[in-house]
Write a protein that holds these residues in place. Structure first.
Motif, PDB file in Angstrom:
ATOM      1  N   THR A   3      -4.802  13.543   5.573  1.00 50.74           N
ATOM      2  CA  THR A   3      -4.434  13.079   6.904  1.00 50.74           C
ATOM      3  C   THR A   3      -3.611  14.168   7.574  1.00 50.74           C
ATOM      4  OG1 THR A   3      -2.601  11.982   5.832  1.00 50.74           O
ATOM      5  CG2 THR A   3      -4.477  10.619   6.443  1.00 50.74           C
ATOM      6  N   TYR A 261      -1.359   3.165  -7.292  1.00 51.59           N
ATOM      7  CA  TYR A 261      -2.199   2.621  -6.214  1.00 51.59           C
ATOM      8  C   TYR A 261      -3.636   3.102  -6.347  1.00 51.59           C
ATOM      9  CZ  TYR A 261       2.345   1.405  -4.325  1.00 51.59           C
ATOM     10  OH  TYR A 261       3.604   0.884  -4.170  1.00 51.59           O
ATOM     11  N   SER A 266      -7.038   4.740   0.168  1.00 58.12           N
ATOM     12  CA  SER A 266      -6.237   5.194   1.314  1.00 58.12           C
ATOM     13  C   SER A 266      -4.752   4.960   1.044  1.00 58.12           C
ATOM     14  CB  SER A 266      -6.694   4.494   2.600  1.00 58.12           C
ATOM     15  OG  SER A 266      -6.198   3.176   2.645  1.00 58.12           O
ATOM     16  N   VAL A 267      -4.426   3.818   0.400  1.00 56.63           N
ATOM     17  CA  VAL A 267      -3.029   3.600   0.019  1.00 56.63           C
ATOM     18  C   VAL A 267      -2.598   4.663  -0.976  1.00 56.63           C
ATOM     19  CG1 VAL A 267      -1.431   2.014  -1.101  1.00 56.63           C
ATOM     20  CG2 VAL A 267      -3.169   1.115   0.437  1.00 56.63           C
ATOM     21  N   ASN A 270      -1.587   7.839   0.622  1.00 51.60           N
ATOM     22  CA  ASN A 270      -0.291   7.734   1.282  1.00 51.60           C
ATOM     23  C   ASN A 270       0.860   7.686   0.285  1.00 51.60           C
ATOM     24  OD1 ASN A 270      -1.379   7.883   3.795  1.00 51.60           O
ATOM     25  ND2 ASN A 270      -1.650   5.660   4.004  1.00 51.60           N
ATOM     26  N   ARG A 328       6.606   3.024   6.832  1.00 51.44           N
ATOM     27  CA  ARG A 328       5.900   2.087   7.692  1.00 51.44           C
ATOM     28  C   ARG A 328       4.696   2.750   8.335  1.00 51.44           C
ATOM     29  NH1 ARG A 328       8.508  -2.002  12.096  1.00 51.44           N
ATOM     30  NH2 ARG A 328       6.704  -1.303  13.291  1.00 51.44           N
ATOM     31  N   PHE A 329       4.916   3.967   8.760  1.00 53.12           N
ATOM     32  CA  PHE A 329       3.838   4.726   9.379  1.00 53.12           C
ATOM     33  C   PHE A 329       2.694   4.929   8.394  1.00 53.12           C
ATOM     34  CE2 PHE A 329       1.878   8.916   9.826  1.00 53.12           C
ATOM     35  CZ  PHE A 329       1.310   8.803  11.084  1.00 53.12           C
ATOM     36  N   LEU A 330       3.053   5.170   7.112  1.00 47.75           N
ATOM     37  CA  LEU A 330       2.029   5.384   6.094  1.00 47.75           C
ATOM     38  C   LEU A 330       1.351   4.082   5.688  1.00 47.75           C
ATOM     39  CD1 LEU A 330       3.786   7.941   3.721  1.00 47.75           C
ATOM     40  CD2 LEU A 330       1.877   8.381   5.269  1.00 47.75           C
ATOM     41  N   ASN A 331       1.887   2.964   6.222  1.00 47.43           N
ATOM     42  CA  ASN A 331       1.265   1.677   5.939  1.00 47.43           C
ATOM     43  C   ASN A 331       1.285   1.325   4.452  1.00 47.43           C
ATOM     44  OD1 ASN A 331       0.259  -0.436   7.363  1.00 47.43           O
ATOM     45  ND2 ASN A 331      -1.280   0.846   8.382  1.00 47.43           N
ATOM     46  N   MET A 332       2.371   1.702   3.797  1.00 46.78           N
ATOM     47  CA  MET A 332       2.497   1.385   2.376  1.00 46.78           C
ATOM     48  C   MET A 332       2.620  -0.128   2.214  1.00 46.78           C
ATOM     49  SD  MET A 332       2.784   4.080   0.285  1.00 46.78           S
ATOM     50  CE  MET A 332       3.908   3.631  -1.031  1.00 46.78           C
ATOM     51  N   PRO A 333       1.910  -0.711   1.235  1.00 45.10           N
ATOM     52  CA  PRO A 333       2.170  -2.117   0.949  1.00 45.10           C
ATOM     53  C   PRO A 333       3.601  -2.235   0.413  1.00 45.10           C
ATOM     54  CG  PRO A 333       0.651  -1.186  -0.669  1.00 45.10           C
ATOM     55  CD  PRO A 333       0.948  -0.100   0.314  1.00 45.10           C
ATOM     56  N   TYR A 335       6.351  -1.835   1.984  1.00 44.40           N
ATOM     57  CA  TYR A 335       7.083  -0.607   2.356  1.00 44.40           C
ATOM     58  C   TYR A 335       8.597  -0.822   2.392  1.00 44.40           C
ATOM     59  CZ  TYR A 335       7.156  -2.612   7.067  1.00 44.40           C
ATOM     60  OH  TYR A 335       7.351  -3.427   8.143  1.00 44.40           O
TER      61      TYR A 335
END
Lengths: 735, 735
Positions: A3, A261, A266-267, A270, A328-333, A335
């Protein structure tokens, strides 16, 4: 697959390197003062360069040998990835470069700082601190540069694989870059530690005790060696130590993220990027923090401490906020949970620093008690110093326990089912990254200390005016405080990094395990789904505490720690003895030295320290490198698992004990010198001087060397994992 | 179900107690010498009794509290067996009795030994050694008596059960008898250790250093307290320590045997009986060995050492042979292998003793180097002592690693499948029994030391002739050598015993685990088939090294060790300071003391030491008792597993380090006093005296107290296993 946000990492790296260069250039532009000042500074610079040159010679040989071994393992036996030898070399080379630049800056800065103090305190502080920042920024800059480069290269060369195996492979290879940094750090810390204390103890024993001349007196032949020692031990050694922690914590966390992960690509990406991004943003914030450090004329000690503290806290506070948005931007579960782990790491670092300060600063009871015990002589000073030091280890141990428990729990969202185990371990890793994220500025405060110390020495030797001396003293005293907390920070981050490395060791074993079972043939191509295979793994390797090979490993780990610190301690004793002999010889052969009519042979003392350090560092270093290999061959993976836990736990405790006892003795002496219990020259003062001398190798040689040991043993196990998995003498699986 | 061969155990017990009584009576018959000698001896005896009385008062309160807690756990919450409170009390009471008798014998013997030395060296040696044997034989006699009695009682009261569960239940209950011994030992070792060194350090600092009077000078008010200290620390403390090891190693091995051979009831019974029989026969052989110790007039130090060595080796050699036939007679499967484990334990004990001697005797390089380093002052003496001490810990650690690996492997017949795990652990337990089998005589050589020391003190204070002094000096010097090896033996056996206890802890957990799963309702009635359930157990409890609660536990274990030894170290410093103040006060208030016209107030010094010791021992003791409970509540079984391994491994290493550094400093001083490096009164001598003073709390307080800590923490975990299994805050099973 990358990314675009990844670009921040190389950008932060370049920013860091640019500002390091800029601070260096600014510093070089300022005047070095009188001819005397230049001459002294040149002596120190020459000595430091001579030492570094000698050390790098040995290091290059060691690197050649290890590279050959790795190549055989990789290309001959096929138990190791083929990229490993290259990653190993770049790690070592970059760490060496960082040490070189950092020490150059420090040795060019000292006379200039002394000169700046002739006009203003603020000028001196800023110059000293920014020169220290050269070291801090070069370290983080080069780590980020190496990580960026390898990540891009491997991303290009490693073929696409299904199920998240590509990232597992990339991060597993990159981790071995840490082995190069570890090896470099080993020699820098152990050699530098022996050097600096051989010179210091030697100079003190003859100069202060026998000849009765003050510290940093130009008539003492060992005084230049002592000043060189500050640079090679506290600048280059500390830098290499934290270079390794910074690199290893990021890389281990990336690997743990790839494993945790793996079920969602995608997770996963990140999770791998998160530690890198946090370190990168922390670096940018550190640069900003450096600019915040300034003071006003006539500042008290407290004001100065506040100035430094403001810069560090500024960066730390902002990274807390920034990392929340990064995650948060990385959309981590989960987070928020992972962010909790990061904050835990940062707070743990601060708490360890605070506890170090409590146990070593003369403002508090423990150090005062030690000074007081001088009333019944040196023996009770030693007894109470050791007693206090031992107790003081309890607090950081407790902080680490609370820290790993919380970091683990936050990252799992307090869900303790087996499927969350890897996420919890990722939490421990990212806590270490959090603790180290603002390393750029914390390392600047560390490197600042010896620069101020040397500036003071320069001022003293050149008989600058009292006003100047007062200013350099103020800066020096500030450096002593930051040195103590810096040591606590270095040890704490080493322990957390080592635990993250230990977790990634198990990941590496799991990858080998698949190979061992002859599932997909390629080591790097087949990684099992983590959750499902976990119990198989634990059963297969029996890394539990009823397995006698695990227990044997734990005992061997403790053994490594004790033998290593005993050897470094004795090394200082022997090397200092040679220095004592030389100084005595010079005083006897040239009576003009004491009369001040003859210049002592500084270079000879520098050479003795250099040779002593090089000779003495070899055996303990070899032991540190070989024990994991031997234990792996004899006891296999369970033995290694035990070995590493034994090393990390007892090594951490012993390192804290030594650093704090040494720091407390040092400050108890200073407390008496300030006029308490009879002041300078009293019997109590003499008793505390003995305590201080004992504390020298504690806090500056054996203690810090243990930081390296606990990380290096894990790294060495990681890169030789193939041996432990494939060729153990005592088959580790009971069943 | 009992086989008739068991009768040997009570018989050996009665024999031991009979000969203890007989040696005591013989000793009492001999003359106590002049009125002066009687007076001094009475002072010491009174002081020792006063101390013991005070200590037992506190111990009784602690026992009441713990008994109430156990009763609640057993009768209220039902998480503990109902026999536990009773077993706990008898263990404590018997250990207390042993300490009482041993110290009585020692304090009655000293003047008599001095008097015997007025006629012959052989008479003095025999009297001193046999008085020491009173302690040795009372300890082993009472342990065997308690074991016999409980075994018979429980065998009568516990109902018959299927599948070997009856013996599991009996041995599990009996193990808690060790908790009583542990608690008693804690106070005896910690309190006694603080007492003896507060008195010693205090007496030396004012007497030798300030007033310039020799050791044991009757003008020194603290000299009686110093002599009392030898008895309460080295006789009662050492006795209670080894009482615990002897009892716990036998009982833990019995439990491990019951678990390992649960599938065959007759083999199971024999496996339970084996450790008891070996201890019983070893006791009979020890009595025989005591009679072998004699010497001739004009014997050299080497001759004397040979005399003692002959007795000890005689017993050890015969137990090696006897145990082979015992195991064969018991028809143990793989009896040759189990025998190998026993021999391994015995050899490990000897090897640890040898390594202790190498690192602490002035005949060898390490101690000589420490003396030599005195040339650059006390600081380098301390540095090289600590360096040497740290390195010296490596050898016993390695011996233990090799020892447990071999003991485990022999007992499994080198079959490392899962089904053999319990047999291997039984092998580790029986190795500890082997090491301790001839405790009757080894403990006699330990208790001999302080008796000879006190005899020397008595002779000095009563100004007996030079010839007599020479003889008591020879005996005393022999005692110093046996004291050093005795310490190594005590630590080594403590470590091996603690590991056996750890293994039995897991057995206890397994029994609770069944209850927890609500299989058969009664804790004691349902024990799973060991092999089949093992993996379930490990999975269920996750005691593996990837579990963060295990890692947290390990860190907490190391923490306990550091905080405990730091506290005991500081305790000595504080208590010694009070003694220094009192001695200074007496010298000032009564100038007649120094002129020899006034008798100092010995009793006041005894009281100060007593009160200091009692006050200072409480906090560390409470910590040692509570940490396992708290960790059990927070982290459950995995936390406890980690805690215990962390404590055992680092505690063992630190104990060896402290004992050896202390011993080496002591002997380095003596080496200088023999005339090397300038001899008595030189600067180097002063430097080594400082080393010796620092070493005092190392080798006689903090070091030996760690023996207790590592055993007690396991015992406390064993008896509170119900809490860790049933009520952990952080659920230990990840999944």
């Amino acid at each position: 697959m990358l990314t675009s946000v990844f670009v921040i990492v190389p950008i932060a790296s370049l920013f860091a390197l640019f500002f390091a260069w800029w601070f260096f250039r600014q510093m070089m532009k300022s005047s070095e003062g009188t001819d005397d000042m230049k001459r002294i500074a040149a002596h120190v610079r020459k000595g430091a360069s001579a030492y570094l040159k000698q050390q790098y010679k040995i290091v290059i040989i060691v690197f050649l040998v290890i590279t050959v071994i790795f190549s055989i393992l990789a290309y001959g036996l096929g138990v190791q990835n083929k990229w490993v030898p290259f990653a190993f070399i770049t790690g070592g080379a970059f760490s060496g470069l960082a040490g070189f630049f950092g020490m150059k800056a420090a040795t060019y800065a000292s006379a200039r700082v002394a000169n700046a103090c002739r006009t203003s305190l603020n000028g001196g502080l800023k110059l000293a601190f920014r020169s220290g920042a050269v070291m801090g920024l070069v370290v983080v800059g080069l780590v980020l540069l190496d990580i960026s480069a390898w990540f891009l290269v491997l991303n290009h060369f490693i073929p696409e694989m299904d199920g998240g195996y590509k990232l597992m492979t990339i991060t597993a290879i990159m981790l071995t870059f840490g082995m190069g940094a570890s090896t470099q750090a080993l020699f820098a810390r152990v050699g530098g530690g022996i050097y600096t204390k051989a010179a210091d103890v030697g100079a003190d024993l003859v100069g202060k005790v026998e000849a009765g001349i003050p510290e940093d007196d130009p008539r003492n032949p060992a005084t230049i060696a002592d000043n060189v020692g500050d640079n090679v031990g506290d600048v280059a050694g500390m830098g290499a130590d934290l270079f390794e922690s910074f690199a290893a914590s990021i890389l281990a966390t990336a690997l743990l993220g790839a494993a945790a992960y793996i079920d969602n690509e995608s997770v996963q990406l990140n999770a791998v990027l998160a530690p890198m991004l946090i370190a990168a943003v922390g670096t940018l914030l550190s640069i900003a923090g450096v600019f915040m450090v300034r003071t006003r004329e006539g500042a008290t000690q407290k004001d100065l401490l506040k100035s430094l503290g403001f810069g560090v806290n500024f960066s730390a506070f902002l990274i807390v906020i920034a990392s929340f948005f990064i995650l948060r931007f990385l959309n981590m579960p989960n987070y928020a949970g992972v962010w909790g782990s990061i904050v835990t790491g940062l707070l743990a670092g601060i708490a360890i620093g605070q506890s170090t300060e409590y146990f070593t600063a003369s403002a508090y009871k423990p150090t005062k008690k030690i000074a007081e015990s001088g009333e019944s002589g040196p023996a009770t000073v030693i007894i109470s110093g050791i007693g206090t030091g031992l107790i003081s280890a309890a607090v950081p141990l407790l902080i680490i326990v609370v820290g790993i428990t919380l970091a683990f729990s936050f990252a799992t969202g307090f869900d303790f089912t087996m499927s969350q185990l890897n996420k919890g371990l990722y939490g421990i890793g990212i806590a270490a990254v959090g603790m180290l994220s603002t390393l750029g500025i914390t390392l600047a405060t560390d490197a600042y200390g010896p620069i101020a110390d040397n500036a003071g020495g320069n001022a003293e030797m050149c008989h600058l005016g009292e006003e100047v001396r007062k200013r350099t003293d103020a800066l020096d005293s500030l450096g002593n405080t930051t040195a103590a907390t810096g040591k606590g920070f270095a040890i704490g981050s080493a322990a957390l990094t080592a635990l993250a490395l230990l977790a990634s060791y198990f990941e590496e074993v799991r990858m080998m395990f698949v190979k061992f079972l002859d599932m997909p043939n390629e080591l790097i191509n087949g990684v099992p789904a983590i959750d499902a295979e976990f119990l198989d793994f634990v059963q297969h390797y029996q890394i539990h505490l009823m397995n006698p090979t695990v227990i044997a490993g734990i005992f061997l780990g403790v053994m490594s720690v004790f033998i290593f610190s005993g050897m470094t301690m004795n090394a200082v004793g022997r090397a200092a003895q040679k220095m004592v002999d030389e100084v005595r010889r010079q005083f006897k052969a040239s009576p003009g030295i004491m009369e001040g009519t003859e210049e002592p042979d500084y270079a000879r003392c520098v050479e003795i320290s250099t040779r002593g350090a090089q000779k003495e560092m070899l055996l303990p270093s070899v032991i540190a490198l070989f024990i994991p290999v031997v234990v792996g061959i004899v006891f296999g993976v369970p033995g290694i698992a035990g070995l590493l836990m034994g090393t990390i736990s007892s090594g951490f405790a012993l390192a804290i004990f030594m650093a704090n006892a040494g720091g407390a003795w040092d400050n108890a002496k200073k407390y008496v010198e300030e006029g308490h219990h009879g002041g300078k020259g009293s019997d109590i003062h003499k008793a505390t001087v003995i305590g201080d001398t004992v504390g020298d190798p504690f806090k500056d040689t054996s203690g810090p060397s243990l930081n390296i040991l606990i990380k290096l043993m894990v790294m060495a196990s990681v890169v030789t994992v193939g041996i432990a998995v494939s060729y153990p003498l005592i088959k580790p699986w009971l069943g």
